[in-house]
Write a protein that holds these residues in place. Structure first.
Motif, PDB file in Angstrom:
ATOM      1  N   PHE A  10      14.484  63.626  88.075  1.00 14.80           N
ATOM      2  CA  PHE A  10      15.368  64.108  87.008  1.00 14.80           C
ATOM      3  C   PHE A  10      14.498  64.684  85.895  1.00 14.80           C
ATOM      4  CE2 PHE A  10      14.996  59.455  86.888  1.00 14.80           C
ATOM      5  CZ  PHE A  10      14.392  59.242  85.665  1.00 14.80           C
ATOM      6  N   ALA A  11      15.151  65.352  84.949  1.00 21.45           N
ATOM      7  CA  ALA A  11      14.410  66.095  83.924  1.00 21.45           C
ATOM      8  C   ALA A  11      14.577  65.439  82.555  1.00 21.45           C
ATOM      9  CB  ALA A  11      14.938  67.529  83.868  1.00 21.45           C
ATOM     10  N   TYR A  12      13.779  65.927  81.598  1.00 20.33           N
ATOM     11  CA  TYR A  12      13.864  65.423  80.222  1.00 20.33           C
ATOM     12  C   TYR A  12      15.299  65.504  79.706  1.00 20.33           C
ATOM     13  CZ  TYR A  12      13.134  65.071  75.178  1.00 20.33           C
ATOM     14  OH  TYR A  12      13.206  64.686  73.855  1.00 20.33           O
ATOM     15  N   GLU A  13      15.958  66.635  79.975  1.00 15.43           N
ATOM     16  CA  GLU A  13      17.315  66.823  79.446  1.00 15.43           C
ATOM     17  C   GLU A  13      18.262  65.755  79.986  1.00 15.43           C
ATOM     18  OE1 GLU A  13      15.627  69.470  81.070  1.00 15.43           O
ATOM     19  OE2 GLU A  13      14.779  69.781  79.072  1.00 15.43           O
ATOM     20  N   ASP A  14      18.026  65.318  81.239  1.00 15.85           N
ATOM     21  CA  ASP A  14      18.878  64.270  81.815  1.00 15.85           C
ATOM     22  C   ASP A  14      18.676  62.942  81.083  1.00 15.85           C
ATOM     23  OD1 ASP A  14      19.787  65.983  83.880  1.00 15.85           O
ATOM     24  OD2 ASP A  14      17.897  65.654  84.955  1.00 15.85           O
ATOM     25  N   LEU A  15      17.449  62.727  80.642  1.00 13.56           N
ATOM     26  CA  LEU A  15      17.124  61.436  80.027  1.00 13.56           C
ATOM     27  C   LEU A  15      17.396  61.433  78.516  1.00 13.56           C
ATOM     28  CD1 LEU A  15      16.131  58.834  81.315  1.00 13.56           C
ATOM     29  CD2 LEU A  15      13.791  59.457  80.677  1.00 13.56           C
ATOM     30  N   ALA A  16      17.460  62.626  77.913  1.00 11.82           N
ATOM     31  CA  ALA A  16      17.548  62.709  76.441  1.00 11.82           C
ATOM     32  C   ALA A  16      18.677  61.842  75.854  1.00 11.82           C
ATOM     33  CB  ALA A  16      17.680  64.157  76.008  1.00 11.82           C
ATOM     34  N   PRO A  17      19.899  61.867  76.431  1.00 19.01           N
ATOM     35  CA  PRO A  17      20.938  61.015  75.831  1.00 19.01           C
ATOM     36  C   PRO A  17      20.596  59.528  75.899  1.00 19.01           C
ATOM     37  CG  PRO A  17      21.844  62.389  77.623  1.00 19.01           C
ATOM     38  CD  PRO A  17      20.386  62.681  77.547  1.00 19.01           C
ATOM     39  N   PRO A  31      11.169  69.991  72.136  1.00 24.58           N
ATOM     40  CA  PRO A  31      12.204  71.010  72.005  1.00 24.58           C
ATOM     41  C   PRO A  31      13.357  70.558  71.112  1.00 24.58           C
ATOM     42  CG  PRO A  31      11.869  70.392  74.335  1.00 24.58           C
ATOM     43  CD  PRO A  31      10.893  69.621  73.525  1.00 24.58           C
ATOM     44  N   ASP A  32      13.692  69.273  71.159  1.00 23.45           N
ATOM     45  CA  ASP A  32      14.801  68.788  70.327  1.00 23.45           C
ATOM     46  C   ASP A  32      14.303  68.084  69.068  1.00 23.45           C
ATOM     47  OD1 ASP A  32      13.725  66.512  71.365  1.00 23.45           O
ATOM     48  OD2 ASP A  32      15.475  65.939  72.561  1.00 23.45           O
ATOM     49  N   GLY A  33      13.012  68.168  68.795  1.00 26.05           N
ATOM     50  CA  GLY A  33      12.460  67.578  67.573  1.00 26.05           C
ATOM     51  C   GLY A  33      12.333  66.071  67.610  1.00 26.05           C
ATOM     52  N   ALA A  34      12.663  65.426  68.756  1.00 22.57           N
ATOM     53  CA  ALA A  34      12.567  63.961  68.908  1.00 22.57           C
ATOM     54  C   ALA A  34      13.184  63.241  67.703  1.00 22.57           C
ATOM     55  CB  ALA A  34      11.115  63.536  69.121  1.00 22.57           C
ATOM     56  N   PRO A  35      14.522  63.321  67.561  1.00 23.09           N
ATOM     57  CA  PRO A  35      15.169  62.724  66.388  1.00 23.09           C
ATOM     58  C   PRO A  35      15.001  61.202  66.330  1.00 23.09           C
ATOM     59  CG  PRO A  35      16.805  63.388  68.032  1.00 23.09           C
ATOM     60  CD  PRO A  35      15.484  63.904  68.509  1.00 23.09           C
ATOM     61  N   CYS A  36      14.956  60.658  65.115  1.00 19.47           N
ATOM     62  CA  CYS A  36      14.810  59.201  64.926  1.00 19.47           C
ATOM     63  C   CYS A  36      15.946  58.713  64.033  1.00 19.47           C
ATOM     64  CB  CYS A  36      13.486  58.882  64.242  1.00 19.47           C
ATOM     65  SG  CYS A  36      12.065  59.328  65.231  1.00 19.47           S
ATOM     66  N   VAL A  44      18.870  54.252  73.385  1.00 11.23           N
ATOM     67  CA  VAL A  44      18.003  53.085  73.180  1.00 11.23           C
ATOM     68  C   VAL A  44      17.297  53.152  71.812  1.00 11.23           C
ATOM     69  CG1 VAL A  44      17.723  52.531  75.612  1.00 11.23           C
ATOM     70  CG2 VAL A  44      16.072  54.062  74.559  1.00 11.23           C
ATOM     71  N   GLU A  45      17.107  54.345  71.295  1.00 12.62           N
ATOM     72  CA  GLU A  45      16.495  54.461  69.959  1.00 12.62           C
ATOM     73  C   GLU A  45      17.417  53.882  68.880  1.00 12.62           C
ATOM     74  OE1 GLU A  45      15.620  58.614  70.237  1.00 12.62           O
ATOM     75  OE2 GLU A  45      13.724  58.204  71.290  1.00 12.62           O
ATOM     76  N   GLU A  46      18.718  54.061  69.059  1.00 10.36           N
ATOM     77  CA  GLU A  46      19.689  53.437  68.145  1.00 10.36           C
ATOM     78  C   GLU A  46      19.540  51.922  68.197  1.00 10.36           C
ATOM     79  OE1 GLU A  46      21.488  56.354  66.150  1.00 10.36           O
ATOM     80  OE2 GLU A  46      22.250  54.296  65.980  1.00 10.36           O
ATOM     81  N   ALA A  47      19.453  51.406  69.418  1.00 12.55           N
ATOM     82  CA  ALA A  47      19.363  49.948  69.584  1.00 12.55           C
ATOM     83  C   ALA A  47      18.080  49.406  68.978  1.00 12.55           C
ATOM     84  CB  ALA A  47      19.445  49.588  71.065  1.00 12.55           C
ATOM     85  N   MET A  48      16.999  50.182  69.044  1.00 12.13           N
ATOM     86  CA  MET A  48      15.682  49.688  68.621  1.00 12.13           C
ATOM     87  C   MET A  48      15.353  50.033  67.165  1.00 12.13           C
ATOM     88  SD  MET A  48      14.503  48.038  71.226  1.00 12.13           S
ATOM     89  CE  MET A  48      12.720  47.906  71.345  1.00 12.13           C
ATOM     90  N   GLY A  49      16.209  50.782  66.493  1.00 14.70           N
ATOM     91  CA  GLY A  49      15.947  51.101  65.089  1.00 14.70           C
ATOM     92  C   GLY A  49      14.644  51.852  64.896  1.00 14.70           C
ATOM     93  N   VAL A  50      14.478  52.916  65.649  1.00 10.96           N
ATOM     94  CA  VAL A  50      13.208  53.656  65.604  1.00 10.96           C
ATOM     95  C   VAL A  50      13.080  54.422  64.287  1.00 10.96           C
ATOM     96  CG1 VAL A  50      11.863  55.492  66.714  1.00 10.96           C
ATOM     97  CG2 VAL A  50      13.104  53.814  68.105  1.00 10.96           C
ATOM     98  N   SER A  51      11.924  54.287  63.647  1.00 12.22           N
ATOM     99  CA  SER A  51      11.632  55.006  62.407  1.00 12.22           C
ATOM    100  C   SER A  51      10.727  56.184  62.708  1.00 12.22           C
ATOM    101  CB  SER A  51      10.876  54.098  61.428  1.00 12.22           C
ATOM    102  OG  SER A  51      11.656  53.007  61.046  1.00 12.22           O
ATOM    103  N   GLY A  52      10.992  57.287  62.078  1.00 14.11           N
ATOM    104  CA  GLY A  52      10.127  58.451  62.269  1.00 14.11           C
ATOM    105  C   GLY A  52      10.736  59.650  61.574  1.00 14.11           C
ATOM    106  N   LEU A  53      10.024  60.742  61.627  1.00 14.94           N
ATOM    107  CA  LEU A  53      10.513  61.971  61.001  1.00 14.94           C
ATOM    108  C   LEU A  53      11.021  62.891  62.097  1.00 14.94           C
ATOM    109  CD1 LEU A  53      10.707  63.574  58.302  1.00 14.94           C
ATOM    110  CD2 LEU A  53       8.483  64.569  58.880  1.00 14.94           C
ATOM    111  N   SER A  54      12.302  63.208  62.053  1.00 13.90           N
ATOM    112  CA  SER A  54      12.857  64.119  63.050  1.00 13.90           C
ATOM    113  C   SER A  54      12.271  65.516  62.834  1.00 13.90           C
ATOM    114  CB  SER A  54      14.380  64.162  62.933  1.00 13.90           C
ATOM    115  OG  SER A  54      14.893  62.847  63.074  1.00 13.90           O
ATOM    116  N   GLY A  55      12.364  66.353  63.851  1.00 12.36           N
ATOM    117  CA  GLY A  55      11.887  67.733  63.713  1.00 12.36           C
ATOM    118  C   GLY A  55      10.475  67.945  64.186  1.00 12.36           C
TER     119      GLY A  55
END
Ligand code: FAD
Ligand code: SF4
Lengths: 135, 529
Positions: B122-129, B150-155, B134-145
């Protein structure tokens, strides 16, 4: 399990050579490292006592680093225990910490996040545009 | 004692936590077998002066050094790298650095792009959602963009402070025009769900004594407990049993007193990591038609460059955690003489103990005497590291099998590791450390020290039950179902076809979520016992 008087004396002699003091930092002798500070370390990690004692039982001159090196080559695990015990006794000591300006792993406020100066640095990277490989 | 539930999961780390919680939310009954215990925050020593002492033994990441009863020993005599892990509710995440990195889109297509290893099914796009989930569940801190994605790896949470270390490193990178970005970490910059706000104590790698770092014992298991999970600690799985039709049926486990029990379930999910999972498959004699169980072990050899500066950088301040990352040299450039690349992370240098050892001219006492005081005066608080995680390409001769001599506390065979660092990796790390020296010098370093490779760096354990469509060349399918053994699944990084150059937990949790949600959706079709 506390060290005997002879063991403590030998450890003190090692400590004076290994941690002589200098560059604004206290020496082992001034801190009495082989007393309570070493006991504290051995209480927290008793697994070091066995190899430490093995090293302390070795005979040979220890008044220079070269002399200690010869014994260390003969008993490297014992020397590792000496190193761990003395280094921790030394750097856990409040006087050492004060001398090197180390407050310990203190708590600070992380919610301040990125400041203006940080974001100005980030802008330079963002301004260069995307860098990912198209797949 | 025998128990019966819909699903039995082995391992209570990040992958087991994701799998268990989704199954419970879907209304299924779940038994989890975990050889370790709960570790409350006040057991960690981060806030105590002895923090640097106990990390050498009690909180050491190498189970052979730690030697706790819940650990299994590992035969590493034939390995260039020691595998690292932790046994407990939360798994190795209890002592992880919480560096949170999505894999790159290119990581899923290395065969197509670079002609090596395998593409993922499978591809990145398949895994992105699932990353987002899991990032919501883990409370990931970072700077989006982040322009490296390609999608800026939002946090979901704002970034942690960069501090003096981060600014110094960033200035150097900007002088060179190289990519960097504020670090993304599974560490909340403010109070978030069951997590306290990070206090930058910087002891993440030996456990967070402030209840901040996102670990499954805080992010997943409390809800799982409310939903009725049967989480057994001190429970070492010994064997997976099948029924007459060859379907997974039960797990035999051993408690701390040596008594044997049977946990029955019509689905069994292995989440015991890239060493523990193949060990259990091999001990059970299951799923090895391809001969690939235990093979293709990837462990991410790690190198680092330490720079020393004139300014006081307070470089013991956390997080640790990654302060910055760089993807400047992540992709393949054949002119460099190796394939694929590495991710960099900028890290604080920690407390004064690290200056005891280091470069001692080959003697045991070389770091002592006047040298000790000189090193501490010059370097302590004034040094930081660019760490380098190189993509480890799969090689079937790098493997986990069962030791014929070493056993764990229950008499079960210990895993044995055979692992050699490849020529590709050596060239890659040499190239990257040379660039990291340049980055340090551009930042104004007055001294640099290269650590070409550390032996205790097997933090990331991947590839030993590879996924794929063909049962002759893979162990599980694209959603973790073991070929030929209905009802048996693998949902940890054992399934990864390639390793990427990224810390893997984001991808482990995202892939586990993808697999378990698929299992839930298709449960009626599963030929379960
Ligand atoms: C020191 C360190 C630092 C790390 N830093 C990072 C980082 O910064 N970022 C990142 O992404 N990743 C990091 N990692 C890796 C990360 O911790 C792992 O990728 C992650 O924990 C894997 O999750 P898992 O659930 O698949 O396996 P694990 O977390 O290893 O959990 C497996 C669990 O299974 C249990 N188990 C195994 N065998 C049995 C058995 N037979 N019976 C019962 N129980 C069993 C184990 O006790 C363990 O609790 C680090 C790891 C270490 C050791
Ligand atoms: S830096 Fe933050 S997450 Fe890490 S140990 Fe300290 S408080 Fe915990």
């Amino acid at each position: 399990m506390s060290l005997s008087g002879t063991e403590r004396k030998r450890l003190g002699a090692l400590a004076r050579v290994m941690i002589p003091g200098g560059a604004g930092q206290p020496g082992a002798a001034a801190l009495g490292l082989e007393g309570a500070p070493v006991d504290d370390v051995l209480r927290i990690d008793p697994t070091r006592a066995g190899p430490l004692r093995r090293f302390l039982a070795l005979e040979g001159p220890i008044d220079t680093l070269a002399g200690i090196e010869a014994l260390a080559q003969h008993e490297p695990d014992g020397f590792e225990a000496v190193s761990v015990v003395l280094a921790n006794a030394y750097f856990m000591h409040p006087e050492t910490r004060a001398a090197i300006g180390y407050p310990g792993q203190e708590a600070r406020d992380a919610s301040v996040g990125l400041g203006e100066a940080d974001l100005a640095l980030v802008d330079v990277v963002a301004g260069r545009g995307p860098v990912f490989r198209r797949v | 004692m025998n128990t019966e539930s819909d699903v039995v999961i082995i391992g209570a780390g990040p992958s087991g936590a994701v799998a268990a919680l989704e199954l419970l939310r879907a209304g299924m009954s779940v038994t989890v077998l975990e050889q370790g215990d709960w570790v409350p925050a006040d057991h960690f020593d981060g806030a105590r002066p002895e923090w640097e002492l106990t990390q050498l033994k009690r909180w050491h990441p190498n189970p052979n050094v730690r030697g706790r009863p819940e650990d299994y020993p590992i035969d590493t005599a034939a390995s260039d790298v020691n595998p690292l892990m932790f046994a407990g509710v939360g798994g190795a995440a209890l002592i992880y650095g919480a560096h949170w990195m999505r894999f790159m889109p290119s990581d899923f297509r290395v065969r197509t792009l670079d002609g090596v290893a395998r593409d993922w099914p499978f591809a990145y796009e398949d895994l992105a959602p699932f990353y987002g989930y899991v990032e919501e569940a883990m409370g990931v801190s970072g700077l989006s963009g982040n322009p490296a994605y390609p999608d800026g790896a939002p946090c979901p949470l704002p970034a942690l402070p960069m501090g003096k270390v981060g600014r110094k490193a960033a200035e150097g990178m900007n002088r060179l025009g190289w990519h960097w970005w504020p670090g993304s970490n599974a560490i909340p910059s403010r109070a978030y769900r069951g997590l306290q706000p990070c206090v930058l104590r910087g002891t993440c790698g030996t456990g967070c004594s402030d209840g901040a770092k996102a670990t499954p014992d805080r992010t997943h298991w409390p809800e799982a407990q409310k939903l009725g999970v049967n989480l057994r600690t001190g429970a070492r799985a010994a064997e997976i049993e099948t029924d007459a039709k060859g379907r997974a049926r039960a797990v035999v486990w051993i408690d701390r007193r040596g008594a044997r029990h049977r946990a029955r379930g019509s689905v069994v999910i292995l989440c015991a990591n890239g060493v523990g999972t193949p060990r259990l498959l091999l001990m059970s004699g299951l799923g090895n038609r391809s001969g690939l169980v235990g093979r293709r072990l990837m462990m991410h050899p790690y190198a680092g460059v330490m720079g020393t500066f004139e300014d006081d950088l307070e470089s013991w301040v956390g997080p640790a955690g990654q302060i910055l990352t760089s993807m400047q040299f992540y992709e393949t450039d054949r002119s460099r003489g190796f394939l694929r690349g590495a991710k960099w992370n900028c890290m604080p240098a920690g407390g004064p103990q690290s200056f005891r050892a280091g470069y001692t001219g080959g003697t045991l006492t070389g770091g002592w005497g006047a040298t000790l005081h000189d090193r501490v005066a010059r370097k302590f608080g004034r040094s930081f590291e660019w760490g380098i995680i190189g993509e480890d390409l799969p090689d079937e001769s790098n493997r986990v099998d069962l030791s014929d001599a070493l056993v764990d506390g229950d008499g079960l065979p210990a895993p044995r590791i055979t692992y050699a660092i490849s020529d590709n990796t050596r060239k890659m790390l040499a190239f990257h450390t040379a660039r990291a020296v340049e980055a340090m010098e551009a930042a104004g370093a007055i001294e640099t020290e290269v650590t070409p490779l550390i032996r205790d760096c097997g933090w990331h354990l991947m590839g030993t039950a590879v996924m794929g469509d063909d049962p002759e060349t893979s162990v599980v399918n694209a959603v973790g179902a073991v070929h030929d053994v209905p009802g048996l699944y693998v949902m940890d990084a054992s399934t990864f076809p390639t390793s990427s150059g990224m810390n893997p937990t984001a991808t482990i949790m995202a892939v586990a979520a993808r697999s378990v949600l698929d299992l839930i959706e298709r449960r009626a079709e599963v030929d379960a016992a």
